[in-house]
Design an enzyme around this catalytic site. Sequence first.
Site, short mmCIF file in Angstrom:
data_model
loop_
_atom_site.label_atom_id
_atom_site.label_comp_id
_atom_site.label_asym_id
_atom_site.label_seq_id
_atom_site.Cartn_x
_atom_site.Cartn_y
_atom_site.Cartn_z
N ASP B 11 3.49 6.77 2.67
CA ASP B 11 3.57 5.50 2.80
C ASP B 11 5.38 5.70 1.28
O ASP B 11 5.34 5.39 0.85
CB ASP B 11 3.13 4.60 1.95
CG ASP B 11 1.62 4.27 2.69
OD1 ASP B 11 1.92 3.87 3.31
OD2 ASP B 11 0.93 4.80 3.35
N HIS B 13 8.35 4.67 2.29
CA HIS B 13 9.35 3.77 2.51
C HIS B 13 10.65 3.76 2.28
O HIS B 13 11.18 2.66 1.64
CB HIS B 13 8.14 2.84 1.80
CG HIS B 13 7.06 2.07 1.60
ND1 HIS B 13 7.44 0.89 3.49
CD2 HIS B 13 5.87 1.97 1.99
CE1 HIS B 13 5.40 0.02 3.83
NE2 HIS B 13 5.43 1.65 2.75
N ASP B 52 4.15 5.98 6.82
CA ASP B 52 5.69 5.30 6.65
C ASP B 52 6.12 6.00 5.84
O ASP B 52 6.68 5.95 4.93
CB ASP B 52 5.15 4.15 5.34
CG ASP B 52 3.89 3.02 6.78
OD1 ASP B 52 4.86 2.70 7.82
OD2 ASP B 52 4.09 2.10 6.07
N ASN B 87 2.56 1.78 10.11
CA ASN B 87 2.93 0.90 10.87
C ASN B 87 4.74 0.35 10.58
O ASN B 87 5.11 -0.55 11.14
CB ASN B 87 2.06 -0.17 9.71
CG ASN B 87 2.04 -0.55 8.99
OD1 ASN B 87 1.82 0.45 8.25
ND2 ASN B 87 2.37 -1.64 8.23
N HIS B 88 5.41 0.92 9.16
CA HIS B 88 6.53 0.11 9.33
C HIS B 88 7.49 1.29 9.58
O HIS B 88 8.76 0.50 10.32
CB HIS B 88 6.81 0.14 7.97
CG HIS B 88 6.36 -0.58 6.30
ND1 HIS B 88 7.32 -2.15 6.39
CD2 HIS B 88 4.73 -0.95 6.67
CE1 HIS B 88 6.09 -2.36 6.30
NE2 HIS B 88 5.15 -2.32 5.65
N HIS B 169 -3.37 6.45 9.37
CA HIS B 169 -2.91 5.38 8.37
C HIS B 169 -3.58 4.09 8.65
O HIS B 169 -2.92 3.62 9.94
CB HIS B 169 -1.52 5.27 9.15
CG HIS B 169 -0.22 4.35 8.39
ND1 HIS B 169 0.41 4.92 7.19
CD2 HIS B 169 0.00 3.41 8.86
CE1 HIS B 169 0.60 3.58 6.52
NE2 HIS B 169 1.53 2.92 7.52
N HIS B 200 -0.99 1.19 -0.18
CA HIS B 200 -0.79 1.84 -1.40
C HIS B 200 -1.51 1.85 -2.80
O HIS B 200 -0.37 2.92 -3.64
CB HIS B 200 0.55 0.25 -0.95
CG HIS B 200 1.56 0.75 0.00
ND1 HIS B 200 2.54 -0.26 0.03
CD2 HIS B 200 1.24 1.04 1.03
CE1 HIS B 200 2.99 -0.35 0.87
NE2 HIS B 200 2.26 0.29 1.73
#
Lengths: 528, 414
Positions: B11, B13, B52, B87-88, B169, B200
Amino acid sequence: MAKTKSTNPCIGNVIGEARPSMVYVVVSRELIRQKPLEIGEFVAISYPEQVIDSPVLGMVTKLSLQNIEIPESLIRGPESFERLGPLGDLSQGEVLVAQVRIVGYIDNGILILPRFPPVPGAKVRRAPLKILQQVFGHGHIRLGVLRANREVEVRIDVNEMVRRHIALLAITGGGKGNTVAVAITQIIKMGGSVLVIDPHNEYHTLKEKRKKQVVIFSETGDASKGIRPIQFKLDNFGTYDLFDILRIPTNATKQRALLRLALHKVQGSAWGWNELTSAISEVADEENKYREQVIALKERMIEARELKIFDKSREIPLSTISGISLVKPRQLSIISLSGLRLEVQQAIVKRIAQKVYHGGIAWRTEAQTDKIACPTLLVVEEAHNFAPAQTFAASLEILKRIAAEGRKFGVGLCIVSQRPGKVHSDVLSQCNSFVVLRIVNPFDQQQIRQSAEAITEDLIEDLPGLNVGEAVITGSILRAPALVKIDKFVGKLGGDDVDIVGAWSTATESLASGKKSAQDYDSDSDPF
Amino acid sequence: MGELRFVHMADLHLGYRQYNLTERLKDFGKAALHATEKALEYEPDFVLVAGDIFHDSRPYPGAIRQALQIFTKFRDAGIPVYAIRGNHDASYARSERLGGDALHLLEDVGLITYIRDKVVTFEKKGKPKACICGVGYYGRNTEQKLTEVLKQNKALLEEKGVLKILMAHVFIEGMVPQYDISAYILTQENFDYIALGHYHGYFRDDNARLYAPGAIEHTSVSEWDDPDRGVNLVTATPQIKAKSWTVDVQRLTVPTRPKKAFEINLGVIEAHEVEPQAREVVKQHDEPGAILRGVLRGRLRGDTFAFINTSNIGTAATQALLCNITNELETTTLSIKEEATFEEVIEEVLRKQLGIKKTAVKTWKLLVTDMMEILKENQPDTVSKALERLDKFTTPKKKRSKKPKRTHAQEVEQ
Ligand SMILES: Nc1ncnc2c1ncn2[C@@H]1O[C@H](COP(=O)(O)OP(=O)(O)O)[C@@H](O)[C@H]1O
Ligand SMILES: [Mg+2]
C-alpha cells in the site's frame, strides 16, 4: 378383504371392555406353543366394514399368560404338579391375553386414529406386511426393521428430524453411536449437512470410506491425515467465557476485575493471548495494583495458550465455497473434543452452535455473508454435558435457543445422551422425536416420560428389557411409534466396545514372546 | 545453507493527492523512498510489494516517476522485487481489456516481477530457495482464486526445504467487519510467511504467520491512532530437523508528516461564540507542517440554524499544512422549558421546525401521535384513522374546486 382372510388367519378376538385407544385380545391357544405374539408386534383388528373398511393397526404392549385350570391355591411345589398329572393335559386351560394399543388405519396415505373402539369379539390378525410397509417404510432413510416384523423396513422422515429435533437416549453401550452413524451417513449421501460434536473421538473412522465427505476437526489437527485444527478467534469469546476457559473462580474477584479491565483495553483492534497478556500488565501498571493477580492470570493462561484453539486471527469458517468449513452440503463435520477439559469443550460447542445458529438466521433472511450454505443437523453427543439440567455450561443458552427456534432457521438438533435426566428439560422437551434404546435408571425413565409425550407408559416399562440396538421410536419422524431393531452400522466405529480381557491376553502374549511391546497394541483405532 | 532476508511492503499509494494537496502526493513518494533506503541498508535478498503500489489504476506520470525512482534503487542493488495487483492500482478486467496496467509497465522496464495469480521462485546461488505464491485483489472471491492457484501449483509448493510465502491483497476476519477471507483458509497450506496488503494498519499474528505492514503513509484519519508507518524486514531461518522455518519479523518505520486529532470542547455555547473560542483551541494545537483535525463538541444554545463557518476556525492554525474542522455540535432544537408536555413539544416542533401554520397544527399533531402509535404497535384502527387524516391533507384541492372561482387549468380542461 376376502383375500387377506384366506392367507392371514384370525389369531384372536377382542375381549372385555374395549376403548378407542386400547383393547385386550385373547389369543388363540394353538399359537402359544408355535409362534406367540411378541411385545411390539403389530396386529390388525377388524372393525365393522360400514365404519372403517380397512384393518386397524394395533401394537402389542403387554402380554399375560395364565392357566385357569391350575388352581394356584393348591400348588405347593413340584410334587403338587405330579399330583395334578392324572387330570390330563393341563395346557387346555392356558389363556394368553394381549394388551393392544390402537395405532390407527391408513386412509389416503394418512394414519388416522379411530374415534371408537372395535366391537368385543372383533377378529384380530397378524398385521399384513403391505400395511406395515405403508406405515413405516415411507421415510427418507432406513434405520432398521420392526423388531417383531423383521421383514418391515423402518424409514424415518429426515425433514421432520431436522425441522423438529430428535433425541437419542440410551445407557452407555445401548447403541446410540451406532444409530447416529447409521442415520448421518445416509443423510450426507442425500446431500445433507451434518455436524457432530464428538467428545470421545468415536466417529473419526467414518472418514475411512468417505475421505471427501467427512472432515474431522481436532485440537491440533494433523495435515498428513487431513485432520483440520479446531480454531476460534479468541475475541469471539465474552468475558464470562474467558472466566470459564481460564477457570477463574467466582470468588477470585480481583482476578476477574483485572481481566475485565484488560479485555476492555484490547477491544477495538485484533487481539490474541499476546495482546491480552500485555494489556493485563498495562492495566496493573496504570492502576498501580493487582500485582499478584497479574501473576495468577498469566499462570492460568499458560494451559489455555498451549491449546492453540483460541487464536488471534483464525476461526474455522462457517460455510465457504471452496475452502474448509463447518457447514456444506454432502459434508459430515466431526468436531473431536477428546482430551479437552470440559470447560473448553463447552466453550467450543457454544461457539460452533452460535455460528451455526446465526448462520441459519442469515440463511433464512438471505443475508450476503456468514450464512450456512444449507440447512444442517447438529448432533450433540454427551448432551448432558453441553445442556445440563443442574450445573452451568457456557453452551447451554445457545443450545436452548436452537432447540426453541432452530427449526425456523434450518438448524436441527440431535441430542444424544446416556443421562436424559441430566439434560436440560428446555432442550429435551423441544425434541419432537425420540429414539430410546435401553434405559435402566428410573430417574432417566421418568425424564423421558416427561419430555416425550408420545412415549406411553407401557413403552417406558419396556425400556430396561430392550437389547442392544433395539429402540422405541416415537414422534414425527415415524407415522406411528414402533419398537425397532436398528441396523448394525456397516463399517468401523471408534466407539465399539473394547475387548478388555482379549487385550490383556494379547498383551501378555506379546510380552512373553518379547517381540512386540504392549504399546504397539495401542496403535489400533480404539480410544482406550 | 544460510538464511533468507526479505522486505515486505504494501500500500504505497503513490500518486495519492490527499486533500488535493501536492504536498501529500510528495509525502507518499517520500515515505516510500525512505522505506526503500532503509530496506537497502539491510541488504535483503528480495522485496515483496503486496498490492497498491499506485493509488490509481491510471497513475499520473508523476506517480510513475516516483515508482521508477524507488524500484530502480532495488534493481541497481540487484534485489528482485515481486509485486501483486491491489484494488487501487490495477483492475483485472480493465488491465485485460486495455492491454496491461501500470504494473505491467514496471515489469516491462525490468523493475519488478509482476505475480499474476501464480507461484514464482526466488533462486540465488548459495541461498535457500523461496517460492512466492501471489494472488491479486479479488475481494470475496480471493478464496476461490487462491484454491485454484494452489491446486495448479501443488508440486512447486510441496517441494521440501523451500521457504513458502503467500502474498495477497485482502482483508481477513478481524481487520474489518466485512472481511474478504477467513484467516483459517489462508493458513491451511502451512505457508511460512503470509504477506498481506490492503489493510492499512499494522497487523501481525506470529502464530498464524500473518503479517500486514500497513500503508506507507496515512491515507485516512482512521489510521492515525498508529502514528508509525513502515515496512517489515523478515529473516527466515530453515530449521532442518523440524522441516520448517522460523521467521523473525522486524518493523522498519519511516518518518511521516505529523498528524494530530483533537477535540474542541465548547460546552453550552451561543453560535457567535463558537468561532473565537474554537480558534483559541486550534492555536494551541498548531504545529509546523502538521495535518490537524479538530472536532467541535458541545451544545448550541438559541438559534438552531446558525451557520458555523468551520474553515474560518481552521485558519487559526497558521503553521500547519492543513487544519480540518468538523462540526459535531449538538443543537438544542427546542427552547428548554421545564416540564413541557409531550403535546407541547410536538406542537413546537411542528410550528418552529417545520413552519406549519397555527391553524393546521392540530391536525398535524393528531397525525403525528397516530403515526407514533402505529410505529409502537400495529393497531389497525389507528392506521385507518391516520389514513383518514392524511386524506384530509390532500382534500383542500377538491374543496377548492367546488368553489365558483376557477383556475386557469380548469378552464382549459373544459
Ligand atoms: N443395532 C445394533 N446391532 C448390533 N449391534 C449393535 C447395534 N447397536 C450397537 N451395537 C453394538 O453395541 C455396542 C455399543 O454400541 P454404541 O453405539 O457404541 O453404544 P452407545 O453409543 O450407546 O454407548 C457396539 O459394540 C455396537 O457394535
Ligand atoms: Mg456412544
